[in-house]
Design a protein around this motif. Structure first.
Motif, mmCIF file in Angstrom:
data_model
loop_
_atom_site.group_PDB
_atom_site.id
_atom_site.type_symbol
_atom_site.label_atom_id
_atom_site.label_comp_id
_atom_site.label_asym_id
_atom_site.label_seq_id
_atom_site.Cartn_x
_atom_site.Cartn_y
_atom_site.Cartn_z
ATOM 1 N N LEU A 250 3.568 3.149 -10.823
ATOM 2 C CA LEU A 250 3.353 2.863 -9.403
ATOM 3 C C LEU A 250 2.036 3.471 -8.911
ATOM 4 C CD1 LEU A 250 6.910 3.377 -7.833
ATOM 5 C CD2 LEU A 250 5.664 1.222 -8.085
ATOM 6 N N LEU A 251 1.776 4.709 -9.296
ATOM 7 C CA LEU A 251 0.561 5.383 -8.839
ATOM 8 C C LEU A 251 -0.689 4.789 -9.494
ATOM 9 C CD1 LEU A 251 1.850 9.075 -8.789
ATOM 10 C CD2 LEU A 251 1.283 7.666 -6.803
ATOM 11 N N ARG A 252 -0.607 4.412 -10.759
ATOM 12 C CA ARG A 252 -1.758 3.774 -11.419
ATOM 13 C C ARG A 252 -2.074 2.433 -10.754
ATOM 14 N NH1 ARG A 252 -3.589 5.786 -16.274
ATOM 15 N NH2 ARG A 252 -4.473 3.720 -16.723
ATOM 16 N N ASP A 253 -1.037 1.654 -10.458
ATOM 17 C CA ASP A 253 -1.251 0.373 -9.768
ATOM 18 C C ASP A 253 -1.851 0.598 -8.384
ATOM 19 O OD1 ASP A 253 -0.247 -0.994 -11.916
ATOM 20 O OD2 ASP A 253 1.748 -1.301 -11.049
ATOM 21 N N HIS A 254 -1.366 1.632 -7.695
ATOM 22 C CA HIS A 254 -1.886 1.916 -6.356
ATOM 23 C C HIS A 254 -3.378 2.239 -6.409
ATOM 24 C CE1 HIS A 254 -1.819 3.425 -2.185
ATOM 25 N NE2 HIS A 254 -2.642 4.361 -2.634
ATOM 26 N N LEU A 255 -3.777 3.080 -7.345
ATOM 27 C CA LEU A 255 -5.188 3.451 -7.479
ATOM 28 C C LEU A 255 -6.036 2.259 -7.909
ATOM 29 C CD1 LEU A 255 -4.822 6.978 -9.106
ATOM 30 C CD2 LEU A 255 -5.784 6.471 -6.851
ATOM 31 N N ALA A 256 -5.470 1.414 -8.767
ATOM 32 C CA ALA A 256 -6.225 0.244 -9.223
ATOM 33 C C ALA A 256 -6.457 -0.747 -8.088
ATOM 34 C CB ALA A 256 -5.482 -0.433 -10.379
ATOM 35 N N ARG B 93 -3.636 14.039 -3.338
ATOM 36 C CA ARG B 93 -4.973 13.586 -3.691
ATOM 37 C C ARG B 93 -5.002 13.088 -5.140
ATOM 38 N NH1 ARG B 93 -4.796 15.500 1.487
ATOM 39 N NH2 ARG B 93 -6.875 15.863 2.370
ATOM 40 N N GLN B 94 -6.029 12.303 -5.444
ATOM 41 C CA GLN B 94 -6.153 11.753 -6.788
ATOM 42 C C GLN B 94 -6.267 12.856 -7.839
ATOM 43 O OE1 GLN B 94 -9.371 8.967 -7.228
ATOM 44 N NE2 GLN B 94 -8.758 8.331 -9.289
ATOM 45 N N ASP B 95 -6.973 13.923 -7.511
ATOM 46 C CA ASP B 95 -7.144 15.025 -8.461
ATOM 47 C C ASP B 95 -5.839 15.761 -8.744
ATOM 48 O OD1 ASP B 95 -9.805 14.420 -8.611
ATOM 49 O OD2 ASP B 95 -10.463 16.006 -7.245
ATOM 50 N N ASP C 82 -12.181 8.796 0.812
ATOM 51 C CA ASP C 82 -13.370 9.617 0.564
ATOM 52 C C ASP C 82 -13.001 11.053 0.220
ATOM 53 O OD1 ASP C 82 -14.910 7.412 1.096
ATOM 54 O OD2 ASP C 82 -15.241 7.937 3.206
ATOM 55 N N ASP C 83 -11.869 11.524 0.745
ATOM 56 C CA ASP C 83 -11.421 12.884 0.457
ATOM 57 C C ASP C 83 -10.448 12.929 -0.720
ATOM 58 O OD1 ASP C 83 -9.328 11.580 1.650
ATOM 59 O OD2 ASP C 83 -8.894 13.136 3.153
ATOM 60 N N GLY C 84 -10.281 11.797 -1.413
ATOM 61 C CA GLY C 84 -9.371 11.749 -2.551
ATOM 62 C C GLY C 84 -7.942 11.430 -2.182
ATOM 63 N N ARG C 85 -7.669 11.239 -0.900
ATOM 64 C CA ARG C 85 -6.299 11.005 -0.439
ATOM 65 C C ARG C 85 -5.773 9.661 -0.962
ATOM 66 N NH1 ARG C 85 -4.004 13.233 4.216
ATOM 67 N NH2 ARG C 85 -6.090 13.936 4.813
ATOM 68 N N LEU C 86 -4.544 9.652 -1.486
ATOM 69 C CA LEU C 86 -3.976 8.423 -2.022
ATOM 70 C C LEU C 86 -3.451 7.490 -0.941
ATOM 71 C CD1 LEU C 86 -4.180 9.947 -4.751
ATOM 72 C CD2 LEU C 86 -1.957 8.951 -5.347
ATOM 73 N N PHE C 87 -2.694 8.048 0.007
ATOM 74 C CA PHE C 87 -1.992 7.200 0.969
ATOM 75 C C PHE C 87 -2.641 7.339 2.341
ATOM 76 C CE2 PHE C 87 1.199 8.686 -2.166
ATOM 77 C CZ PHE C 87 1.295 7.485 -2.875
ATOM 78 N N ARG C 88 -3.063 6.204 2.885
ATOM 79 C CA ARG C 88 -3.805 6.196 4.141
ATOM 80 C C ARG C 88 -3.253 5.114 5.055
ATOM 81 N NH1 ARG C 88 -6.663 5.767 -0.111
ATOM 82 N NH2 ARG C 88 -7.500 3.673 0.277
ATOM 83 N N GLY C 89 -3.519 5.270 6.336
ATOM 84 C CA GLY C 89 -3.144 4.251 7.298
ATOM 85 C C GLY C 89 -4.234 3.212 7.423
ATOM 86 N N GLU C 90 -4.191 2.498 8.521
ATOM 87 C CA GLU C 90 -5.202 1.473 8.756
ATOM 88 C C GLU C 90 -6.583 2.114 8.890
ATOM 89 O OE1 GLU C 90 -4.131 -0.857 12.095
ATOM 90 O OE2 GLU C 90 -2.200 -1.504 11.264
ATOM 91 N N ARG C 91 -7.588 1.407 8.366
ATOM 92 C CA ARG C 91 -8.984 1.832 8.425
ATOM 93 C C ARG C 91 -9.209 3.209 7.790
ATOM 94 N NH1 ARG C 91 -7.804 -0.160 13.552
ATOM 95 N NH2 ARG C 91 -8.721 -2.199 14.027
ATOM 96 N N GLY C 92 -8.345 3.573 6.847
ATOM 97 C CA GLY C 92 -8.532 4.817 6.130
ATOM 98 C C GLY C 92 -8.096 6.060 6.866
ATOM 99 N N ARG D 78 0.818 -1.219 0.000
ATOM 100 C CA ARG D 78 0.000 0.000 0.000
ATOM 101 C C ARG D 78 0.849 1.266 0.000
ATOM 102 N NH1 ARG D 78 -5.429 -0.966 1.725
ATOM 103 N NH2 ARG D 78 -5.559 1.272 2.101
ATOM 104 N N LEU D 79 2.133 1.120 0.375
ATOM 105 C CA LEU D 79 2.956 2.316 0.549
ATOM 106 C C LEU D 79 4.152 2.376 -0.383
ATOM 107 C CD1 LEU D 79 2.960 2.730 4.450
ATOM 108 C CD2 LEU D 79 1.606 3.950 2.756
ATOM 109 N N VAL D 80 4.310 1.389 -1.256
ATOM 110 C CA VAL D 80 5.462 1.446 -2.150
ATOM 111 C C VAL D 80 5.378 2.674 -3.055
ATOM 112 C CG1 VAL D 80 4.369 -0.044 -3.898
ATOM 113 C CG2 VAL D 80 6.864 0.110 -3.768
#
Length: 451
Positions: free
Chosen positions: A339-345, A280-282, A351-361, A258-260
């Motif tokens: 790397l980022l495309r794989d992460h999003l896939a 964020r994704q945007d 919910d706020d568009g954030r790419l990198f999150r910890g446990e439980r969002g 999740r963090l690579v």
């Protein structure tokens, strides 16, 4: 503490070693006060001001013995009161980390600025009151009556007057404290420099308020440790080492996959960790082929709930060294796009568009990616490299990125724009060789000599 219970006595002549002086005494509440003047006229003038203030119904401070306005005119504010005022002035515009840094510096120097040490609170108790309340506006606003113990009253009573800080021996003792950590060991040069800068600015604020004629730090002969602003070349990894580290990050289940891409943003995009955390994704342009780009407009530095306006762990701010609302666009190579495309896939965005999150969002914490980086480093590097400073922190990936761009021949102006630095800072700090490039440089020199 303020009171209207004031009693003023007459002036009396006294004989001192320096000659005849005039002592004026008065009482504020239960606190007896006195000041000595070189001549009768000065003593009369000071007494007249106090009489006028008392007759006009002004409240007197039991520590300074005067109304606030008069205390400022006569330089009778205590160091503690002035430092607390300085914090209040700086707080609204300072970042959360800078607020904590100011409090840390002032809590370090203040123990040297008391009139005596008799009955002084224990160092840990005193620091808790100073760092945790006196120099923290959030704590003071939440609890304006101050901690319910005897620590603060003692600190107020024995704090030196600001006007007395022209004593260079006192200033030197404060600087000597700055040079030490809490355990008494020498502090790092960068720490000393940071704390001295806060102390200097606080004293400069006293000069601005005309409480001091000049900043005593401009006069005292005290040499701080030399600070190296250059990046240590021993921390900078080469591309092969970077690839190996990212492969081991990916292998560390369950958090690694999740963090690579997070670590990839630091190495391939030169982002600061706080900028990658806020991504964020945007913000991402990720084409199927070729280069993409990231538009950065915010940073989320970890500061602690006590120092942020919202009471959150991270402080959401604009970009470092940028005005509010200013963004910068960073081109990213195909490897990071992938790397980022794989992460999003695989994991999507929050919910706020954030790419990198910890446990439980939840927001990503430094402790999470810090532990992951340590594990990857232990597996990817040799024992000698693990014992060295090579890529010891995730932030060192950014140093490696900027060094790589410079050594690849990218113009300094373009590198500075991508890294979010001025060209001056870039050339002063980041122009370092990549680990493992010494042999290649030696070959170039040999060829030049042979020619």
């Amino acid at each position: 503490m303020r009171t209207y219970d004031v009693r003023i006595w007459k002036i009396r002549p006294v004989t001192r070693k320096a000659g005849r002086r005039y002592e004026f005494r008065w009482r504020v509440g239960t606190e007896a006060k006195s000041r000595t003047f070189a001549n009768r006229a000065l003593a009369d003038s000071f007494r007249s001001e106090l009489v006028r203030a008392a007759r006009s119904g002004e409240a007197f401070d039991t520590v300074t013995g005067m109304p606030d306005a008069m205390a400022r005119r006569h330089g009778s504010d205590t160091w503690l009161d002035h430092a607390m005022s300085y914090v209040a002035m700086k707080w609204p515009r300072a970042s959360a980390k800078h607020r904590a840094s100011i409090a840390d510096a002032l809590a370090t120097v203040t123990p040297a600025l008391f009139t005596n040490t008799e009955g002084m609170p224990a160092p840990a108790t005193m620091r808790a009151t100073l760092y945790g309340w006196a120099f923290n506006m959030a704590a003071r606003n939440a609890n304006p009556d101050a901690p319910e113990d005897r620590t603060l009253p003692w600190l107020r009573k024995h704090s030196r007057r600001v006007a007395d800080l022209d004593d260079l021996a006192v200033i030197r003792r404060a600087l000597d404290l700055i040079a030490l950590k809490l355990d008494g060991k020498p502090a790092a040069a960068t720490t000393v420099s940071r704390k001295r800068a806060v102390f200097y600015n606080c004293l400069r604020y006293a000069v601005e308020l005309r409480m001091l004629p000049a900043n005593p730090l401009d006069i005292v002969q005290w040499t701080p440790p030399e600070v190296s602003e250059e990046v240590d070349p021993r921390i900078v990894i080469n591309p092969g080492q970077a690839h190996g580290l990212l492969d081991h990050v990916r292998a560390e289940e369950p958090a690694g996959p999740r963090l690579v891409a997070f670590f990839g943003c630091l190495y391939y995009g030169g982002l600061r960790p706080g900028e990658a955390t806020a991504l964020r994704q945007d913000d991402c342009v990720l084409p199927l082929r070729g280069w993409g780009s990231l538009t950065l407009s915010r940073s989320e530095a970890r500061a602690g709930t006590r120092w942020t306006d919202e009471g959150t762990v991270r402080d959401i701010r604009g970009l470092k060294h940028r005005g509010v609302g200013v963004s910068r666009t960073v081109p990213i190579p195909p490897v990071l796009v992938a790397l980022l495309r794989d992460h999003l896939a695989n994991y999507g965005a929050g919910d706020d568009g954030r790419l990198f999150r910890g446990e439980r969002g939840r927001p990503l914490q430094e402790t999470v990616y810090g532990r992951l980086w340590k594990k990857a480093r232990d597996h990817a590097l040799t024992p000698a490299q693990v014992a060295s400073p090579l890529a010891s922190r995730p932030y060192d990936l950014r140093h490696a990125a900027v060094s790589l761009w410079l050594n690849a021949g990218v113009p300094a102006t373009e590198v500075a724009a991508r890294a979010g630095h001025s060209v001056h800072v870039l050339l002063k700090v980041y122009a370092k060789c990549i680990d493992g490039q010494t042999e290649a440089m030696n070959v170039r020199i040999e060829r030049a000599l042979a020619a």
